[in-house]
Design a protein around this motif. Structure first.
Motif, PDB file in Angstrom:
ATOM      1  N   GLU A  18      32.662 -71.514 -17.145  1.00 61.93           N
ATOM      2  CA  GLU A  18      32.836 -70.372 -16.259  1.00 61.93           C
ATOM      3  C   GLU A  18      32.543 -69.094 -17.037  1.00 61.93           C
ATOM      4  OE1 GLU A  18      33.687 -70.283 -12.965  1.00 61.93           O
ATOM      5  OE2 GLU A  18      33.523 -72.470 -12.927  1.00 61.93           O
ATOM      6  N   LEU A  19      31.622 -68.263 -16.497  1.00 59.97           N
ATOM      7  CA  LEU A  19      31.242 -67.015 -17.142  1.00 59.97           C
ATOM      8  C   LEU A  19      31.661 -65.842 -16.265  1.00 59.97           C
ATOM      9  CD1 LEU A  19      27.583 -67.977 -18.160  1.00 59.97           C
ATOM     10  CD2 LEU A  19      29.632 -68.153 -19.571  1.00 59.97           C
ATOM     11  N   THR A  20      32.091 -64.778 -16.895  1.00 63.91           N
ATOM     12  CA  THR A  20      32.432 -63.549 -16.173  1.00 63.91           C
ATOM     13  C   THR A  20      31.622 -62.400 -16.747  1.00 63.91           C
ATOM     14  OG1 THR A  20      34.286 -63.122 -17.677  1.00 63.91           O
ATOM     15  CG2 THR A  20      34.772 -64.287 -15.615  1.00 63.91           C
ATOM     16  N   GLY A  21      31.257 -61.459 -15.883  1.00 64.64           N
ATOM     17  CA  GLY A  21      30.448 -60.322 -16.308  1.00 64.64           C
ATOM     18  C   GLY A  21      30.282 -59.355 -15.158  1.00 64.64           C
ATOM     19  N   ALA A  22      29.040 -58.971 -14.856  1.00 67.17           N
ATOM     20  CA  ALA A  22      28.772 -58.006 -13.791  1.00 67.17           C
ATOM     21  C   ALA A  22      27.466 -58.366 -13.106  1.00 67.17           C
ATOM     22  CB  ALA A  22      28.701 -56.589 -14.353  1.00 67.17           C
ATOM     23  N   ALA A  23      27.436 -58.238 -11.759  1.00 69.58           N
ATOM     24  CA  ALA A  23      26.222 -58.419 -10.950  1.00 69.58           C
ATOM     25  C   ALA A  23      25.646 -59.820 -11.128  1.00 69.58           C
ATOM     26  CB  ALA A  23      25.189 -57.349 -11.279  1.00 69.58           C
ATOM     27  N   SER A  24      26.361 -60.814 -10.623  1.00 66.59           N
ATOM     28  CA  SER A  24      25.891 -62.194 -10.767  1.00 66.59           C
ATOM     29  C   SER A  24      24.574 -62.435 -10.038  1.00 66.59           C
ATOM     30  CB  SER A  24      26.960 -63.161 -10.250  1.00 66.59           C
ATOM     31  OG  SER A  24      27.238 -62.923  -8.875  1.00 66.59           O
ATOM     32  N   ALA A  25      24.313 -61.682  -8.961  1.00 63.88           N
ATOM     33  CA  ALA A  25      23.056 -61.873  -8.223  1.00 63.88           C
ATOM     34  C   ALA A  25      21.854 -61.434  -9.040  1.00 63.88           C
ATOM     35  CB  ALA A  25      23.102 -61.101  -6.904  1.00 63.88           C
ATOM     36  N   CYS A  26      22.058 -60.652 -10.086  1.00 63.25           N
ATOM     37  CA  CYS A  26      20.948 -60.143 -10.890  1.00 63.25           C
ATOM     38  C   CYS A  26      20.615 -61.038 -12.074  1.00 63.25           C
ATOM     39  CB  CYS A  26      21.259 -58.728 -11.371  1.00 63.25           C
ATOM     40  SG  CYS A  26      21.198 -57.491 -10.046  1.00 63.25           S
ATOM     41  N   ILE A  27      21.234 -62.210 -12.166  1.00 61.44           N
ATOM     42  CA  ILE A  27      20.847 -63.153 -13.223  1.00 61.44           C
ATOM     43  C   ILE A  27      19.529 -63.794 -12.819  1.00 61.44           C
ATOM     44  CG2 ILE A  27      21.429 -65.304 -14.377  1.00 61.44           C
ATOM     45  CD1 ILE A  27      24.321 -64.536 -14.268  1.00 61.44           C
ATOM     46  N   GLU A  28      18.543 -63.684 -13.673  1.00 61.16           N
ATOM     47  CA  GLU A  28      17.207 -64.217 -13.387  1.00 61.16           C
ATOM     48  C   GLU A  28      17.050 -65.643 -13.877  1.00 61.16           C
ATOM     49  OE1 GLU A  28      12.498 -63.061 -14.198  1.00 61.16           O
ATOM     50  OE2 GLU A  28      14.114 -61.931 -15.152  1.00 61.16           O
ATOM     51  N   ALA A  29      17.535 -65.939 -15.074  1.00 57.90           N
ATOM     52  CA  ALA A  29      17.375 -67.279 -15.648  1.00 57.90           C
ATOM     53  C   ALA A  29      18.381 -67.463 -16.766  1.00 57.90           C
ATOM     54  CB  ALA A  29      15.951 -67.470 -16.175  1.00 57.90           C
ATOM     55  N   MET A  30      18.692 -68.739 -17.050  1.00 60.14           N
ATOM     56  CA  MET A  30      19.530 -69.092 -18.193  1.00 60.14           C
ATOM     57  C   MET A  30      18.852 -70.224 -18.943  1.00 60.14           C
ATOM     58  SD  MET A  30      23.510 -69.120 -16.980  1.00 60.14           S
ATOM     59  CE  MET A  30      24.291 -67.731 -16.172  1.00 60.14           C
ATOM     60  N   GLU A  31      18.997 -70.183 -20.252  1.00 64.99           N
ATOM     61  CA  GLU A  31      18.503 -71.283 -21.076  1.00 64.99           C
ATOM     62  C   GLU A  31      19.418 -71.453 -22.276  1.00 64.99           C
ATOM     63  OE1 GLU A  31      14.555 -70.086 -22.008  1.00 64.99           O
ATOM     64  OE2 GLU A  31      15.153 -68.867 -23.738  1.00 64.99           O
ATOM     65  N   LEU A  32      19.475 -72.682 -22.758  1.00 67.43           N
ATOM     66  CA  LEU A  32      20.318 -73.011 -23.904  1.00 67.43           C
ATOM     67  C   LEU A  32      19.424 -73.195 -25.111  1.00 67.43           C
ATOM     68  CD1 LEU A  32      23.317 -73.553 -24.565  1.00 67.43           C
ATOM     69  CD2 LEU A  32      22.817 -75.996 -24.313  1.00 67.43           C
ATOM     70  N   ARG A  33      19.659 -72.411 -26.145  1.00 67.98           N
ATOM     71  CA  ARG A  33      18.883 -72.501 -27.384  1.00 67.98           C
ATOM     72  C   ARG A  33      19.675 -73.314 -28.407  1.00 67.98           C
ATOM     73  NH1 ARG A  33      14.417 -69.431 -28.081  1.00 67.98           N
ATOM     74  NH2 ARG A  33      13.811 -68.259 -26.219  1.00 67.98           N
ATOM     75  N   LEU A  34      19.030 -74.361 -28.906  1.00 62.75           N
ATOM     76  CA  LEU A  34      19.670 -75.312 -29.802  1.00 62.75           C
ATOM     77  C   LEU A  34      19.187 -75.101 -31.231  1.00 62.75           C
ATOM     78  CD1 LEU A  34      19.151 -78.444 -27.539  1.00 62.75           C
ATOM     79  CD2 LEU A  34      21.115 -76.901 -27.586  1.00 62.75           C
TER      80      LEU A  34
END
Length: 789
Positions: free
Chosen positions: A445-461
């Motif tokens: 679960e992540l909290t922040g601001a303006a969830s609709a403005c998230i464009e993409a997520m990626e996990l860097r290993l």
């Protein structure tokens, strides 16, 4: 004997089918596919001049320029006549007719001012004869109703044809692109333009889909309330009724649409109205800027009786603004997203015509200055697309509201409002206590601001590996992400979050830890078949066995840094509270682990005895009597219950009351150790939007019993008046909470403040169906004869 509803409906269907169907086959009414002459039309109002393609309606005082665009070598002389009508039963004066001799360059333009009192405008192209103008005006003034109906029907047919043409153009365009675009685009086009989608066509080979989707195109047009409002017929059979009957054998087994119904009616009207000098043939309008193309369904004749081409001009009267509404008003949209789509519905004509102009999304910046962002309607995307990106120099609040506004022809109008989120540079963070476990997928679960403005997520290993991350917004400022760590070793990882309107992505450092499998034991309440297994890495548990009885795993949850796995026994266990038993856990890889079963005290149990409802509001002008077991959200519900099994109540016990979306605990007043009484006002305790099945369960300490049915919770509208004569009229607000009143069904999303229905035979109570309790029927009392409303 009273006729049944089914027999009456069948009779109406047969009667309307006879009206709409001539004695010969339906194919005898030809399609409008013969290109006729063109007119150039512009309209000026208050100093603003628009081409006819942007004019949905005329008003008294409008200045019109009308010209017939005929070829230079036109041999037949056409007289252009524009006339105005004022209803079916009121012949217009002679001065309301204007003529232009199109073969004379200096006299071919008509400059007209729309007269006060006019309701319809109609254009005629008549071959030149000795008494052409007088004959034509006399015919119209002699039977104005025929031309009123022709004008209105032709206007509606043109609007329906515009939607159909937009659909066919969109399908053909996507078909030319190939690939899967047609399968994706055709349902959206059909939904936006209110066109019947032939879903079976999408199962055919790709090269056959477009032809199938557009075949029999005139029958694809669905009823559109806005088109009907703009060009409503005063006489004859309403075309929306023809569409309602389209699926019946009497109505043509699905081969009629409003478009076909209108075309057949206007052909019948004008086909039957002829004189020795003239016969009248209808023309269907197509718009291209200031050009009005005329499509004919019959070839004009220059022998007696000569053909007069009849074309409808926009109706005269108040503008019928498009009934736009947001498709998902509660969903937030990111203002900084390129190509932002504002989904709307309810007005197909915004896609099929150019009546909507100067459309923009109006939002307020942080300094209070309002900014207009131009938008364009896109039927395939199902809404308005913001054409220009948000200027980076403008700061917005995190949460704001935008509204569509523009002009419908000459008339300004405001469209629906949208929840918007401004581009934010605030950091996102994982919830407290987040602990990632290497070797399996982890929900974070992540909290922040303006969830609709998230464009993409990626996990860097470690080692430059990158994996895509799926996520879902859980509110304006909260996101649930699933991190793919199934085969990732323990160590540092980075969650990278890209955001619209923010140049640099946000890197959130995290760490995945090794977690050894651990079995802490199984806890089972006496009398239950399901218990909770505690430990770590319980996703590897395959089964658990106690004295030959096998438990199978169910839901897995992570609580306080450990796993909790529900285990359900295949058969009941006869164990008393406080007993313990040895147990064997079998893991997915075949290994076994020894653990213990602990039997906890039985969970509290109770059964409902009685309930009563007290209204907490002053008496309403018109009240709804609810059936037994149904409770209004604003009323106070008091109920009693009896302890079941070994349960005994104490002064510290509580009763939990809940609906599908919320729950609340309330104190108990004890009669004795076995009987208690509790009370609650659902709207206060559960929220004003709570509705549906209402349940209760006893809670002793941290242990809760099973849910028991209590009542059905409903929201009720505020009714202000009920009057009845031959027809009853019910007024109030929030009428969308009703599913039906007597014989009247209330459509979803109803926004009106009054409903009409037929009173029940014999004057008995009026049955009312509430949307929150579809299986129950409430009642309204009819007003007494002579009572003051």
């Amino acid at each position: 004997m009273t006729r049944t509803i089914a027999s009456v409906a069948a009779g109406v269907a047969a009667a309307v089918a006879c009206v709409l169907t001539p004695l010969s086959a339906p194919a005898e009414v030809a399609a409008f596919d013969l290109a006729g002459p063109r007119l150039t039309v512009t309209v000026t109002r208050a100093g603003v001049t628009l081409p006819i393609a942007q004019v949905p309606d005329l008003a008294a005082g409008d200045e019109m320029l009308v010209r017939a665009d005929l070829p230079a070598d036109q041999s037949a002389h056409y007289l252009l006549v524009v006339g105005f009508l004022r209803g079916a039963t009121n012949p217009p004066p002679k001065k309301w007719f204007f003529r232009a001799e199109t073969w004379k360059k200096k006299q071919r333009d008509l400059r007209i001012k729309v007269p006060a009192g006019a309701q319809q405008a109609i254009a005629f192209l008549a071959p030149e004869t000795g008494g052409d103008f007088g004959t034509l005006t006399g015919a119209v003034r002699g039977r104005p109703g025929a031309f009123v109906r022709a004008s209105q029907d032709l206007n509606q047919a043109a609007l329906d044809r515009a939607r159909l043409d937009a659909y066919v153009t969109g399908v053909n365009r996507r078909d030319a692109e190939g690939g899967t675009r047609l399968e994706e685009a055709s349902p959206a086009l059909a939904r936006s333009l209110a066109i019947q989608l032939k879903a079976e066509c999408l199962t055919r080979p790709a090269e056959l889909q477009a032809g199938c989707l557009t075949g029999g195109r005139e029958a694809l047009v669905l009823s559109d309330g806005h088109s009907s409002t703009m060009a409503e017929a005063l006489t004859g059979t309403p075309t929306d009724l023809a569409f309602q009957l389209s699926a019946t054998p009497q109505g043509g087994a699905g081969y009629y649409s409003p478009y076909i119904g209108v075309v057949r009616d206007v052909a019948r009207i004008l086909g039957a109205f002829r004189t020795a000098s003239y016969q009248y043939i209808p023309a269907l309008n197509t718009h291209d800027g200031d050009r009005l193309g005329l499509l004919l369904n019959a070839a004009p004749s220059f022998n007696r009786p000569q053909s007069v081409i009849v074309a409808a001009l926009p109706p005269v009267g108040p503008a019928s603004l498009p009934p736009l509404r947001a498709t998902s008003p509660a969903a937030a949209q990111c203002l900084a997203r390129p190509g932002l789509v504002l989904p709307v519905e309810g007005a197909p004509l915004i896609y099929a015509t150019r009546y909507a102009r100067d459309m923009a999304l109006r939002v307020a910046g942080r300094d209070g200055q309002e900014i207009d962002l131009p938008v364009v309607a896109d039927a395939e995307r199902g809404g308005f697309i913001v054409r220009e990106p948000v200027p980076r120099s403008i700061a917005f609040e995190q949460e704001l509201t935008g509204r569509l506004h523009g002009r419908w022809g000459f008339t300004p109008f405001d469209g629906p409002r949208f929840r918007l989120q401004g581009p934010q540079d605030a950091a996102w963070r994982a919830g407290e206590g987040t602990s990632l476990v290497a070797g399996r997928d982890n929900a974070v679960e992540l909290t922040g601001a303006a969830s609709a403005c998230i464009e993409a997520m990626e996990l860097r290993l470690p080692g430059d590996g990158v994996r895509a991350v799926t996520w879902e917004a859980r509110g304006a400022n909260r996101v649930s992400a699933k991190l793919p760590l199934a085969d990732v070793p323990p160590g540092a990882v980075t969650l990278r979050i890209g955001r619209y309107g923010v140049a640099d992505p946000l890197d959130l450092p995290l760490r995945a830890y090794t977690e050894a499998g651990r079995i802490d034991g199984l806890t089972l309440h006496a009398g239950d078949r399901a218990g909770t297994l505690a430990g770590a890495r319980l996703d590897t548990v395959a089964s658990l066995t106690v004295e030959g009885i096998v438990f199978t795993p169910g839901a897995l949850a992570r609580v306080d840094g450990g796993d909790r796995l529900t285990m359900t026994a295949a058969a009941p266990l006869s164990l008393a509270a406080g007993e313990t038993r040895g147990a064997t856990v079998t893991l997915a890889d075949g290994r076994t682990v020894a653990t213990r079963l602990r039997v906890a005290p039985a969970r509290p149990a109770a059964t409902l005895l009685t309930r009563s409802v007290t209204s907490a509001l002053p008496p309403a002008p018109v009240s709804i009597t609810l059936p037994e077991g149904v409770v209004a959200a604003g009323d106070r519900l008091t109920f009693s219950f009896r302890a079941a099994g070994t349960t005994r109540f104490t002064a510290t016990d509580r009763i939990e009351i809940g609906s599908d979306d919320a729950s609340a605990k309330t104190a108990v007043t004890l009669q004795d150790a076995q009987v208690g009484v509790a009370a609650i006002t659902p709207a206060t305790a559960l929220g004003a939007s709570a509705a549906g099945p209402l349940r209760f369960r006893p809670v002793q300490g941290d242990v809760a019993g099973d849910w028991q049915p209590l009542a059905t919770l409903v929201r009720v509208p505020v009714l202000t008046a009920l009057t009845c004569s031959d027809v009853c009229t019910l007024t109030g607000r929030d009428l969308f909470l009703l599913a039906g009143v007597a014989d009247r069904m209330v459509p979803e999303g109803f926004t009106g403040d009054r409903l009409t229905f037929s009173p029940p035979a014999g004057g008995g109570p009026v049955p009312v169906r509430l949307r929150d309790a579809p299986g129950s029927t409430a009642t309204l009392a009819l007003p007494r004869p002579g009572a003051t409303p």
